[in-house]
Design a protein around this motif. Structure first.
Motif, short mmCIF file in Angstrom:
data_model
loop_
_atom_site.label_atom_id
_atom_site.label_comp_id
_atom_site.label_asym_id
_atom_site.label_seq_id
_atom_site.Cartn_x
_atom_site.Cartn_y
_atom_site.Cartn_z
N VAL B 16 -4.63 26.60 168.28
CA VAL B 16 -5.57 26.52 167.00
C VAL B 16 -6.30 27.87 167.70
O VAL B 16 -6.16 29.87 166.54
N ASN B 17 -6.92 28.51 168.92
CA ASN B 17 -8.32 29.32 169.02
C ASN B 17 -6.64 30.17 169.41
O ASN B 17 -7.13 31.17 169.64
N ASP B 21 0.67 29.14 164.21
CA ASP B 21 0.74 28.39 162.41
C ASP B 21 1.31 26.99 162.57
O ASP B 21 1.35 26.08 161.76
N ASN B 22 2.31 26.40 163.84
CA ASN B 22 2.64 25.24 164.60
C ASN B 22 2.20 24.30 165.78
O ASN B 22 2.36 25.47 166.73
N ILE B 23 1.65 23.40 165.56
CA ILE B 23 1.63 22.59 166.71
C ILE B 23 2.53 21.14 166.64
O ILE B 23 2.32 20.23 165.37
N SER B 126 -7.40 23.99 158.60
CA SER B 126 -6.31 23.57 157.37
C SER B 126 -5.07 24.68 157.25
O SER B 126 -4.01 24.18 156.86
N ASN B 127 -5.05 26.09 157.63
CA ASN B 127 -3.48 26.32 157.67
C ASN B 127 -3.56 26.06 158.42
O ASN B 127 -1.82 26.44 158.04
N VAL B 128 -2.94 25.80 160.03
CA VAL B 128 -2.11 25.82 160.71
C VAL B 128 -0.77 24.42 160.36
O VAL B 128 -1.06 22.96 159.39
N ASP B 129 -0.04 24.13 160.23
CA ASP B 129 1.09 23.01 159.91
C ASP B 129 1.14 22.79 161.71
O ASP B 129 2.04 22.76 162.26
#
Lengths: 121, 183
Positions: B16-17, B21-23, B126-129
């Motif tokens: 995240v840091n 965009d995607n994990i 919360s923006n990360v997918d």
């Protein structure tokens, strides 16, 4: 088993709640989630916070932050009420979280014996 | 760390840091071959080449506030003490971290509360997918936040009622594929 069907029903409920709530001036809770925080139990603190918010139906913004250098006092949690000082609580347990939510977040009374730092408005 | 799920949370927060965009969190349990493999992959900005070679040294970190970083070091140590392997690779298109454990090793920490880890990552950003894949022998569970967000429309995934529901949903499914076992 839970199905996504159920999620759709829940969505409608939440949408109704959202209409009644305003986005501005919410109390803020910030939890330390660096490696040190996580190792000391921050994820369970976050869980306890979310459970209290859900149980008491509170409108609070919950965010997380990384390591701030007070690793020995983790788990840490900050409470910032609109227009008030930002208070840092440390060495927390799940029981402490309940006290802080009831006394401070809901009623505005800082739980002095758990405070480790204060950041003036 | 008391649970492998806590390592996953810690490593995913690096993603995240790094503005991912995607994990992808991929867990493979193969009890016949006594193998447990955890992969965390992101499309963040990556780790610089000169830092990558000793990134699991506790005194190497990309953070600027102080020269200590323990997350990857601890995860590596956890895998190594279970006769496992640890691998990290990174370029400007993302990072992949893979840890392998002997499934029945006495020093292997329990997997722990994966659902709570997923919820915590969503609350962080919360923006990360997020895609979470979990295979237990022949059983599989896949959780994709993108699909959940489609269902939710303009309701936020971080709403506490939604998060509680998701937590139970993930819990139930993980228990189901693991045959009710939770360690």
């Amino acid at each position: 088993m839970k199905s996504l069907e159920e999620l759709r029903e829940l969505r409608e409920k939440v949408e109704k709640d959202m209409e009644m709530r305003k986005e501005i001036n919410k109390p803020k809770i910030i939890i330390g989630m660096g490696t040190c925080g996580i190792a000391a139990g921050a994820r369970e603190i976050l869980k306890a916070v979310m459970e209290e918010i859900d149980k008491r139906d509170l409108d609070v913004e919950v965010t997380q932050t990384g390591c701030i250098g007070m690793c020995e006092k983790e788990p840490l949690m900050d409470v910032k009420l609109p227009g008030k000082d930002r208070i840092t609580y440390g060495n927390l347990t799940k029981e402490d979280v309940k006290r802080i939510i009831v006394n401070h977040v809901i009623n505005g009374n800082v739980v002095d014996e758990l405070v480790i730092a204060r950041l003036e408005e | 760390m008391k649970e492998l799920a806590l390592h996953i949370l810690d490593i995913a927060e690096n993603s995240v840091n790094a503005d991912a965009d995607n994990i992808l969190i991929d867990i493979k349990e193969d009890t016949k071959n006594n193998d447990l493999e955890i992969t965390i992959e992101d499309d963040g900005k990556g780790i610089k080449k000169d830092q990558l070679k000793d990134i699991t040294d506790p005194f190497v970190t990309s953070r600027k506030t102080r020269p200590v970083g323990l997350g990857l070091s601890l995860f590596k140590a956890a895998a190594k003490r279970c006769d496992g392997n640890f691998l990290i690779d990174s370029n400007q298109n993302g990072t992949i971290v893979k840890a392998e454990f002997k499934h029945d090793h006495i020093d292997r920490a329990p997997l722990g509360n994966i659902a709570q880890t997923i919820i915590s990552i969503l609350l962080w950003d919360s923006n990360v997918d997020l895609t979470y894949k979990h295979r237990y022998n022949t059983e599989q569970f896949i959780f994709e936040t993108q699909k959940i967000k489609e269902e939710l429309g303009n309701v936020k995934i971080t709403d506490s009622k939604i998060l509680n529901w998701l937590k139970e949903y993930i819990d139930e499914n993980v228990k189901e594929i693991r045959g009710g076992e939770f360690n």
